[in-house]
Scaffold this active site. Structure first.
Site, PDB file in Angstrom:
ATOM      1  N   GLY A 154       5.828  -0.641   0.732  1.00  0.00           N
ATOM      2  CA  GLY A 154       6.102  -1.922   0.089  1.00  0.00           C
ATOM      3  C   GLY A 154       6.133  -1.855  -1.426  1.00  0.00           C
ATOM      4  O   GLY A 154       6.350  -0.785  -2.005  1.00  0.00           O
ATOM      5  N   GLY A 191       0.489  -1.244   4.479  1.00  0.00           N
ATOM      6  CA  GLY A 191       0.234  -1.808   5.806  1.00  0.00           C
ATOM      7  C   GLY A 191       1.323  -1.447   6.801  1.00  0.00           C
ATOM      8  O   GLY A 191       2.411  -1.013   6.432  1.00  0.00           O
ATOM      9  N   THR A 243       3.802   0.708  -2.971  1.00  0.00           N
ATOM     10  CA  THR A 243       4.307   2.061  -2.714  1.00  0.00           C
ATOM     11  C   THR A 243       5.465   2.399  -3.645  1.00  0.00           C
ATOM     12  O   THR A 243       5.551   3.522  -4.164  1.00  0.00           O
ATOM     13  CB  THR A 243       4.798   2.157  -1.251  1.00  0.00           C
ATOM     14  OG1 THR A 243       3.736   1.750  -0.396  1.00  0.00           O
ATOM     15  CG2 THR A 243       5.240   3.557  -0.892  1.00  0.00           C
ATOM     16  N   ASP A 302       6.031  -8.975   5.195  1.00  0.00           N
ATOM     17  CA  ASP A 302       5.942 -10.238   4.440  1.00  0.00           C
ATOM     18  C   ASP A 302       7.296 -10.631   3.846  1.00  0.00           C
ATOM     19  O   ASP A 302       7.474 -11.762   3.415  1.00  0.00           O
ATOM     20  CB  ASP A 302       4.924 -10.112   3.303  1.00  0.00           C
ATOM     21  CG  ASP A 302       3.496  -9.978   3.819  1.00  0.00           C
ATOM     22  OD1 ASP A 302       3.310 -10.058   5.041  1.00  0.00           O
ATOM     23  OD2 ASP A 302       2.588  -9.783   2.997  1.00  0.00           O
ATOM     24  N   ARG A 319       0.770 -12.648   2.422  1.00  0.00           N
ATOM     25  CA  ARG A 319      -0.234 -12.705   1.364  1.00  0.00           C
ATOM     26  C   ARG A 319       0.195 -13.661   0.246  1.00  0.00           C
ATOM     27  O   ARG A 319      -0.533 -14.541  -0.139  1.00  0.00           O
ATOM     28  CB  ARG A 319      -0.362 -11.301   0.782  1.00  0.00           C
ATOM     29  CG  ARG A 319      -1.777 -10.899   0.484  1.00  0.00           C
ATOM     30  CD  ARG A 319      -1.803  -9.686  -0.403  1.00  0.00           C
ATOM     31  NE  ARG A 319      -1.190  -8.502   0.156  1.00  0.00           N
ATOM     32  CZ  ARG A 319      -1.855  -7.473   0.671  1.00  0.00           C
ATOM     33  NH1 ARG A 319      -3.154  -7.518   0.722  1.00  0.00           N
ATOM     34  NH2 ARG A 319      -1.201  -6.407   1.106  1.00  0.00           N
TER      35      ARG A 319
HETATM   36  N1  LIG Z   1       0.660   0.021  -9.363  1.00  0.00           N
HETATM   37  C1  LIG Z   1       0.594   1.114  -8.593  1.00  0.00           C
HETATM   38  N2  LIG Z   1       0.749   2.349  -9.110  1.00  0.00           N
HETATM   39  C2  LIG Z   1       0.697   3.454  -8.347  1.00  0.00           C
HETATM   40  N3  LIG Z   1       0.466   3.422  -7.017  1.00  0.00           N
HETATM   41  C3  LIG Z   1       0.293   2.231  -6.433  1.00  0.00           C
HETATM   42  C4  LIG Z   1       0.339   1.008  -7.179  1.00  0.00           C
HETATM   43  N4  LIG Z   1       0.133  -0.012  -6.322  1.00  0.00           N
HETATM   44  C5  LIG Z   1      -0.043   0.542  -5.111  1.00  0.00           C
HETATM   45  N5  LIG Z   1       0.047   1.883  -5.174  1.00  0.00           N
HETATM   46  C6  LIG Z   1      -0.103   2.822  -4.064  1.00  0.00           C
HETATM   47  O1  LIG Z   1       0.859   2.553  -3.055  1.00  0.00           O
HETATM   48  C7  LIG Z   1       0.284   2.645  -1.759  1.00  0.00           C
HETATM   49  C8  LIG Z   1       0.547   1.404  -0.972  1.00  0.00           C
HETATM   50  O2  LIG Z   1       0.240   0.235  -1.726  1.00  0.00           O
HETATM   51  P1  LIG Z   1      -0.185  -1.130  -1.009  1.00  0.00           P
HETATM   52  O3  LIG Z   1      -0.227  -2.174  -2.046  1.00  0.00           O
HETATM   53  O4  LIG Z   1      -1.410  -0.905  -0.210  1.00  0.00           O
HETATM   54  O5  LIG Z   1       0.951  -1.398   0.063  1.00  0.00           O
HETATM   55  P2  LIG Z   1       2.491  -1.761  -0.090  1.00  0.00           P
HETATM   56  O6  LIG Z   1       3.191  -0.574  -0.582  1.00  0.00           O
HETATM   57  O7  LIG Z   1       2.873  -2.124   1.278  1.00  0.00           O
HETATM   58  O8  LIG Z   1       2.560  -2.905  -1.053  1.00  0.00           O
HETATM   59  C9  LIG Z   1      -1.198   2.942  -1.963  1.00  0.00           C
HETATM   60  O9  LIG Z   1      -1.437   4.294  -1.659  1.00  0.00           O
HETATM   61  C10 LIG Z   1      -1.456   2.619  -3.415  1.00  0.00           C
HETATM   62  O10 LIG Z   1      -2.432   3.479  -3.997  1.00  0.00           O
HETATM   63  O1  LIG Z   2      -5.603  -5.522   6.634  1.00  0.00           O
HETATM   64  P1  LIG Z   2      -4.608  -4.694   5.891  1.00  0.00           P
HETATM   65  O2  LIG Z   2      -4.223  -3.467   6.594  1.00  0.00           O
HETATM   66  O3  LIG Z   2      -5.015  -4.445   4.493  1.00  0.00           O
HETATM   67  O4  LIG Z   2      -3.271  -5.526   5.838  1.00  0.00           O
HETATM   68  C1  LIG Z   2      -3.197  -6.870   5.518  1.00  0.00           C
HETATM   69  C2  LIG Z   2      -1.964  -7.158   4.719  1.00  0.00           C
HETATM   70  O5  LIG Z   2      -0.819  -6.531   5.205  1.00  0.00           O
HETATM   71  C3  LIG Z   2       0.321  -7.342   4.976  1.00  0.00           C
HETATM   72  O6  LIG Z   2       0.878  -7.725   6.190  1.00  0.00           O
HETATM   73  C4  LIG Z   2       1.410  -6.602   4.267  1.00  0.00           C
HETATM   74  O7  LIG Z   2       0.943  -5.990   3.161  1.00  0.00           O
HETATM   75  P2  LIG Z   2       1.680  -4.715   2.550  1.00  0.00           P
HETATM   76  O8  LIG Z   2       3.149  -5.039   2.530  1.00  0.00           O
HETATM   77  O9  LIG Z   2       1.080  -4.583   1.205  1.00  0.00           O
HETATM   78  O10 LIG Z   2       1.411  -3.575   3.433  1.00  0.00           O
HETATM   79  C5  LIG Z   2      -0.225  -8.567   4.235  1.00  0.00           C
HETATM   80  O11 LIG Z   2       0.406  -9.751   4.607  1.00  0.00           O
HETATM   81  C6  LIG Z   2      -1.650  -8.575   4.672  1.00  0.00           C
HETATM   82  O12 LIG Z   2      -2.469  -9.258   3.779  1.00  0.00           O
HETATM   83 MG   LIG Z   3       2.320  -4.983  -1.148  1.00  0.00          MG
END
Ligand SMILES: Nc1ncnc2c1ncn2[C@@H]1O[C@H](COP(=O)(O)OP(=O)(O)O)[C@@H](O)[C@H]1O
Ligand SMILES: O=P(O)(O)OC[C@H]1O[C@](O)(COP(=O)(O)O)[C@@H](O)[C@@H]1O
Ligand SMILES: [Mg+2]
EC number: 2.7.1.11
Length: 483
Positions: free
Chosen positions: A189, A101, A192, A220, A265
């Site tokens: 995050g 995000g 990632t 967050d 979240r």
């Molecule tokens: N357990 C995981 N293993 C490998 N890649 C992951 C995993 N969780 C998330 N990713 C990848 O990291 C990227 C971002 O993850 P996401 O959960 O959407 O956001 P954030 O990094 O902010 O938590 C996405 O492209 C996702 O496919």
């Molecule tokens: O609608 P989207 O783009 O999936 O993002 C919503 C989410 O992004 C956040 O702000 C942050 O999430 P990430 O750190 O995983 O990007 C959460 O609090 C929220 O649920």
């Molecule tokens: Mg996350």
């Protein structure tokens, strides 16, 4: 000092219970790598610096509160420029990707990686990967130079684009190898950073001289170990605007109720900090603190009382709060592309419940305004202090990569920039500790019910003790202070 190489983590132990959880280095799996003097030594801008380089033994302690009998405990490698670098600047081909995000400050981090590589090390070849992880194999790339990124810190979002899902380790590392990239900067995050860890493992398996460096991002503030994530301050500031509006609306109407939903979240840091900063909030609801609506000690009773006392009230709710009250949705459609649980709109649901309660059970006509500023909060450019924070994080990542460290996330631990192994960052999420003094400060500022029974409090304390982490109750930021 002994080095335990058997486990995945690189642990160095020392006297007095000292433990260094070190980050990998290219030389761990590639022998005879050439080194070069750090060009910072001859950089005129840095000629004023007394101590150019971080001492190779410098480490940062995780547990800052100590007792006479405390062990020295866990440490991380201190970030910063090293005397020797493992890349000839002319040979560096770096890339930057943003995932997950949005968060204020993404563009600043991109800018400062590009400018830091250029101005401190003379690196000219930097590529932007478009659209998150999947961009490595399905999207275009953008050549980045100080000129291209000059103004981007003034904009919200990410000039590279971002996405969820699409993490295919093999395809990503194939693309890194095919393009001849040898430094990968990954901004994102917890999800990632998990993905970055897989990339690092694959790079190592293939024996590539490629550094994988993470820069943690999330408004967050749910990334553990680090003091605070970049963009969080900006998000809190922005949330204030919505709270101010809600307060103005509530104050001006008869029995006015302002409900504001903010992101968060699993962690309620934005809601907690915005509430503490605002002082106009009567009730703050976060995922960590379950609440109930009806009966003695419930939310409805509290709202009723506040309206009778003050004629208006403001309620701030984090998006992950009270999800259990909404019931579950069909599990197949309730995840996003990255596997994160999709949440239902608690703000809207709660607003309706409050309206229903007052129309059915009381004679009081209420005037409720629901404000949902969630995306506005994260789409803004970073504020001044976050800009500086982003700059330092980017520069620390660049120094680490040039020094040959890899498989690390850069982060501030007790005020000091550190290199933290991926696994340490991703093993658990940072949450507001509701038995900590920071949450008590909030409860005392709003005078809301804690919704906790004496048994809940005792159970919470027991849980903290058994997990080996306990709160001193006086942490400055509401996180656990590790003992
Ligand atoms: N357990 C995981 N293993 C490998 N890649 C992951 C995993 N969780 C998330 N990713 C990848 O990291 C990227 C971002 O993850 P996401 O959960 O959407 O956001 P954030 O990094 O902010 O938590 C996405 O492209 C996702 O496919
Ligand atoms: O609608 P989207 O783009 O999936 O993002 C919503 C989410 O992004 C956040 O702000 C942050 O999430 P990430 O750190 O995983 O990007 C959460 O609090 C929220 O649920
Ligand atoms: Mg996350």
């Amino acid at each position: 000092m002994g080095l335990s190489g058997a486990s995945k983590s690189k642990i160095v132990t020392g006297d007095g219970g000292y433990i260094l959880e070190d980050v990998p280095h290219l030389s761990d799996y590639i022998s005879d790598l050439p080194t070069y003097p750090n060009p910072l030594k001859t950089n005129p801008a840095y000629s004023v610096v007394k101590q150019y380089f971080v001492h190779e033994d410098d480490t940062v302690v995780l547990k800052i509160i100590a007792h006479k009998s405390s062990l020295r405990g866990l440490h991380f490698r201190r970030a910063g420029p090293r005397k020797k670098v493992y890349f000839n600047p002319d040979d560096v081909h770096a890339c930057i990707v943003t995932c997950g995000g949005l968060c204020p400050g993404l563009n600043t981090v991109i800018r400062e990686i590009v400018c830091g590589l250029d101005s401190m090390y003379g690196v000219k070849k930097v590529l932007g990967i478009e659209g998150g992880y999947k961009g490595f194999y399905s999207r275009n790339t953008i050549p980045l130079s100080p000129k291209v990124v000059n103004d981007i810190h003034k904009r919200g979002g990410t000039v590279l684009g971002t996405s969820r899902g699409g993490h295919d380790t093999t395809k990503i590392v194939d693309s890194i190898q095919d393009r001849g990239i040898n430094q990968v900067y990954i901004i994102g995050g917890d999800g990632t950073q998990k993905g970055a860890s897989f990339i690092y493992e694959e790079v190592k398996k293939r024996g590539l001289k490629v550094v994988v460096a993470g820069i943690p991002k999330t408004i967050d503030n749910d990334i553990s170990i680090i003091d605070k994530s970049f963009g969080f301050d900006t998000a809190v500031e922005e949330a204030q605007r919505a709270i101010n509006a809600a307060h103005v609306e509530a104050e001006s109407g008869e029995n006015g109720i302002g409900v504001v939903k903010v992101m968060g979240r699993y962690s309620g840091f934005i809601a907690m900090y915005a509430t503490l900063a605002s002082r106009d909030v009567d009730c703050c609801l976060i995922p960590e603190s379950p609440f109930y609506l009806e009966g003695p000690g419930g939310l409805f009773e509290f709202i009723d009382r506040r309206l009778k006392e003050n004629g208006h009230m403001v309620l701030v709710i984090a998006e992950g709060a009270g999800q259990e009250l909404l019931g579950s949705r069909h599990s197949s459609e309730s995840k996003d592309a990255s596997g994160n649980k999709l949440l239902r709109d608690i703000g809207l649901w709660l607003s309706q419940k409050i309206k229903d309660y007052f129309s059915k059970h009381t004679k009081m006509a209420i005037n409720l305004k629901y404000i949902d500023p969630t995306y506005m909060i994260r789409a803004v450019p970073s504020n001044a202090s976050d800009n500086v924070y982003c700059t330092l994080l980017a520069q620390s990542a660049v120094h680490g990569a040039m020094a040959g460290y890899t498989g690390f996330t850069v982060g501030v631990v007790n005020g000091r920039h550190s290199y933290i192994p991926f696994d340490r960052i991703t093993e658990k999420q940072n949450k507001v500790v509701i038995t900590d003094r920071m949450w008590a400060r909030l409860l005392s500022s709003t005078n809301q019910p804690s919704f906790l029974s004496a048994k809940d409090i005792a159970d919470g304390r027991k849980e903290e003790t058994s997990s080996g982490l306990s709160s001193t109750g006086d942490s400055a930021n509401g996180n656990l202070v590790k003992k």
